[in-house]
Design an enzyme around this catalytic site. Structure first.
Site, mmCIF file in Angstrom:
data_model
loop_
_atom_site.group_PDB
_atom_site.id
_atom_site.type_symbol
_atom_site.label_atom_id
_atom_site.label_comp_id
_atom_site.label_asym_id
_atom_site.label_seq_id
_atom_site.Cartn_x
_atom_site.Cartn_y
_atom_site.Cartn_z
ATOM 1 N N HIS A 42 3.836 1.693 -7.964
ATOM 2 C CA HIS A 42 2.734 0.732 -7.810
ATOM 3 C C HIS A 42 1.765 0.828 -8.986
ATOM 4 O O HIS A 42 1.326 -0.182 -9.544
ATOM 5 C CB HIS A 42 1.959 1.005 -6.518
ATOM 6 C CG HIS A 42 2.750 0.857 -5.269
ATOM 7 N ND1 HIS A 42 3.230 1.933 -4.572
ATOM 8 C CD2 HIS A 42 3.140 -0.251 -4.585
ATOM 9 C CE1 HIS A 42 3.888 1.499 -3.492
ATOM 10 N NE2 HIS A 42 3.853 0.187 -3.479
ATOM 11 N N GLY B 212 8.096 -5.296 -8.804
ATOM 12 C CA GLY B 212 8.947 -4.201 -9.258
ATOM 13 C C GLY B 212 10.424 -4.574 -9.228
ATOM 14 O O GLY B 212 10.885 -5.260 -8.313
ATOM 15 N N GLY C 274 0.795 -1.217 0.000
ATOM 16 C CA GLY C 274 0.000 0.000 0.000
ATOM 17 C C GLY C 274 0.828 1.268 0.000
ATOM 18 O O GLY C 274 2.022 1.252 -0.289
ATOM 19 N N GLN D 90 14.344 -9.267 -3.973
ATOM 20 C CA GLN D 90 13.036 -9.873 -3.730
ATOM 21 C C GLN D 90 12.529 -10.567 -4.996
ATOM 22 O O GLN D 90 12.036 -11.696 -4.942
ATOM 23 C CB GLN D 90 12.043 -8.789 -3.295
ATOM 24 C CG GLN D 90 10.597 -9.239 -3.294
ATOM 25 C CD GLN D 90 9.657 -8.139 -2.826
ATOM 26 O OE1 GLN D 90 9.550 -7.910 -1.626
ATOM 27 N NE2 GLN D 90 9.007 -7.454 -3.751
ATOM 28 N N VAL E 250 10.477 2.851 -11.400
ATOM 29 C CA VAL E 250 9.948 4.176 -11.731
ATOM 30 C C VAL E 250 10.645 5.190 -10.816
ATOM 31 O O VAL E 250 10.764 4.967 -9.610
ATOM 32 C CB VAL E 250 8.423 4.233 -11.528
ATOM 33 C CG1 VAL E 250 7.898 5.627 -11.860
ATOM 34 C CG2 VAL E 250 7.732 3.181 -12.385
ATOM 35 N N GLN F 298 7.697 -9.714 7.439
ATOM 36 C CA GLN F 298 8.912 -9.326 6.729
ATOM 37 C C GLN F 298 9.597 -8.113 7.352
ATOM 38 O O GLN F 298 10.548 -7.589 6.786
ATOM 39 C CB GLN F 298 8.608 -9.091 5.247
ATOM 40 C CG GLN F 298 7.799 -7.842 4.932
ATOM 41 C CD GLN F 298 7.303 -7.865 3.498
ATOM 42 O OE1 GLN F 298 6.462 -8.661 3.107
ATOM 43 N NE2 GLN F 298 7.873 -6.992 2.672
ATOM 44 N N ASP G 132 12.904 -3.752 -6.006
ATOM 45 C CA ASP G 132 13.262 -4.769 -5.024
ATOM 46 C C ASP G 132 13.860 -5.949 -5.777
ATOM 47 O O ASP G 132 13.259 -7.019 -5.873
ATOM 48 C CB ASP G 132 12.036 -5.166 -4.210
ATOM 49 C CG ASP G 132 11.426 -3.968 -3.493
ATOM 50 O OD1 ASP G 132 12.156 -3.308 -2.737
ATOM 51 O OD2 ASP G 132 10.242 -3.670 -3.734
ATOM 52 N N MET H 83 11.215 5.625 -6.801
ATOM 53 C CA MET H 83 10.001 5.838 -6.010
ATOM 54 C C MET H 83 9.888 4.774 -4.940
ATOM 55 O O MET H 83 10.167 3.601 -5.176
ATOM 56 C CB MET H 83 8.788 5.835 -6.917
ATOM 57 C CG MET H 83 8.789 7.009 -7.869
ATOM 58 S SD MET H 83 7.129 7.492 -8.321
ATOM 59 C CE MET H 83 7.516 8.855 -9.430
ATOM 60 N N SER H 84 9.518 5.188 -3.725
ATOM 61 C CA SER H 84 9.379 4.291 -2.592
ATOM 62 C C SER H 84 8.425 4.907 -1.589
ATOM 63 O O SER H 84 8.434 6.129 -1.384
ATOM 64 C CB SER H 84 10.736 4.059 -1.916
ATOM 65 O OG SER H 84 10.540 3.491 -0.624
#
Lengths: 281, 281
Positions: free
Chosen positions: A37, A147, A31, A153, A176, A61, A150, A184-185
């Site tokens: 996203h 994405g 979220g 991941q 992005v 996590q 990560d 972006m984070s």
């Protein structure tokens, strides 16, 4: 757009979508959406008929000293943004729905999890692999979208899907970035103005790495040194790791060859940011 | 009856069965069939339209000092027996098909695996949970059938299926015994005549336990002592464990109450046999 809070609700939604012959896409998220996203969701819309976005801040996590409690949340804003993009269903379960009393099963990817973020965040990838396994079993998507930001991941999930014969096709979506290059984070909101002005050094150092490789530099120690120096010379930037490793096995290298990733994690105050770039020579 | 050696072959078979609207059942086995296996297959035939039997001696669930190499195998005989029962497909992959180079993902059920066989066979249940997860993902059965003889395995799999939201309904099938009460096991062929004559003491001691409980005995130490004494007084029987625990959490008990399991593992020479009985008061 349907909002599902329970496993049974989202399963009912997906069952109907399947019955209608639809291709189901899943975008797992925690979220607090940003353009990264939304890009994942738009990609999902392109190749799937029914797009499910899971919106769940997965406690499994987060380490005991990490930012689970402070992690930014804005459910209504997230729903509005997902609706804008044309998402078909949101799956946003409570912790008791995902991890009821007695929960005691975990999925562990060994090897590649013992590097990079796996070292700074013990148990992190176990939490990721376990929740993604649950989401895959609950939604049973044809495709799942992750994405590239990560990067580790993504490699862990691809390894897990291959090893355990999981169904979904994994689609990786490029990073992005803001206009100044900062990836972006959701955690960027933690940054104060000074830190925000300094943060683009992460991407600049990765671009310098890519350019040095393009110029023919192959020595990993030399290349890593250049990145480290750029970070170290930035006020307020505290290095967690800077690594140049093989892809997808994340092995140490002396010389850049084949597909390699330069990955880094840097703290600004208590905010930890990650970024990476993949080169192929 | 179709014999599939690869993941793609069995997936094709199951895809067709589903397309025909069939309910798919899976019976995971390590082969060398006896009446216990056949009972599992017959149960599956009763409630499923297409029954898949996996026949795979899973190296991941054997310890370094265990009987992986000697484990009895007779593929042709097994196929004939499965065909007799009306099994629709056998899935019998090679090790390279299940665990190709680079394999590094494992499913771990914590807690209940740290008792009974989990103590005498470290890593055993991790191997079981991992291979069953793979089989479930490969076959995607509506129902999966397991024997009550491996009681702890059944509890581990039910825990895993609940925790990870796996699809199949788990069906447990009662223990099948020889006329003298010895639980059927592929490992019974290891026993020499003397050991084979002595082995029924396992079931006799469990029946004595059940009778004592029926008579009103509730003291676990007392009840356990009776079982231990019967085993200890049997020439050639070497106790691995004898435990009386709660079901399904396998917690220690002072008094028998609710649902309890008496479970034991006993060695005759190098052959390790297990048996169990569940009582409810």
């Amino acid at each position: 757009m349907q909002i599902c809070r329970t496993v049974e609700e989202i399963r009912t939604f997906v069952r109907q979508a399947r019955a209608d012959g639809k291709i189901v896409g899943l975008v797992p998220t925690m979220g607090y959406f940003h353009e990264g996203h939304l890009t994942l969701m738009r990609e999902a819309k392109k190749s799937c008929d029914a797009v499910v976005v899971s919106l769940y801040v997965n406690p499994l996590q987060f380490g005991p000293k990490e930012d689970l409690a402070q992690y930014p949340r804005d459910f209504d804003r997230d729903c509005a943004m997902a609706w804008e993009v044309g998402v078909d269903a949101i799956f946003s379960p409570a912790d008791e729905e995902m991890y009821p009393a007695g929960f005691s099963t975990f999925v562990e990817v060994t090897g590649i999890t013992e590097k990079l973020c796996g070292l700074s965040r013990p148990g992190h990838f176990r939490g990721v692999a376990t929740v993604v396994t649950k989401l895959f079993n609950i939604v049973r998507p044809d495709r799942a979208f992750f994405g590239q930001k990560d990067a580790q991941q993504a490699m862990v999930i691809e390894r897990m899907v291959t090893d355990l014969n999981m169904g979904p096709e994994i689609v990786l979506v490029p990073i992005v970035r803001e206009d100044d290059g900062l990836a972006m984070s959701s955690r960027n909101v933690y940054l104060n103005d000074e830190q925000r002005r300094a943060a683009p050094v992460l991407y600049r150092s990765l671009c310098a790495f890519r350019e040095a490789v393009a110029r023919g530099e192959r020595d990993v120690q030399e290349l890593r040194g250049q990145i480290v120096q750029m970070i170290a010379s930035t006020p307020g930037a505290e290095m967690d790791y800077v690594e140049i490793l093989s892809v997808p096995d994340l092995e140490q290298l002396d010389k850049v060859r084949g597909k390699c990733i330069a990955a880094l994690a840097v703290r600004f105050g208590r905010t930890r940011l990650i970024d990476n770039i993949i080169v192929e020579v």
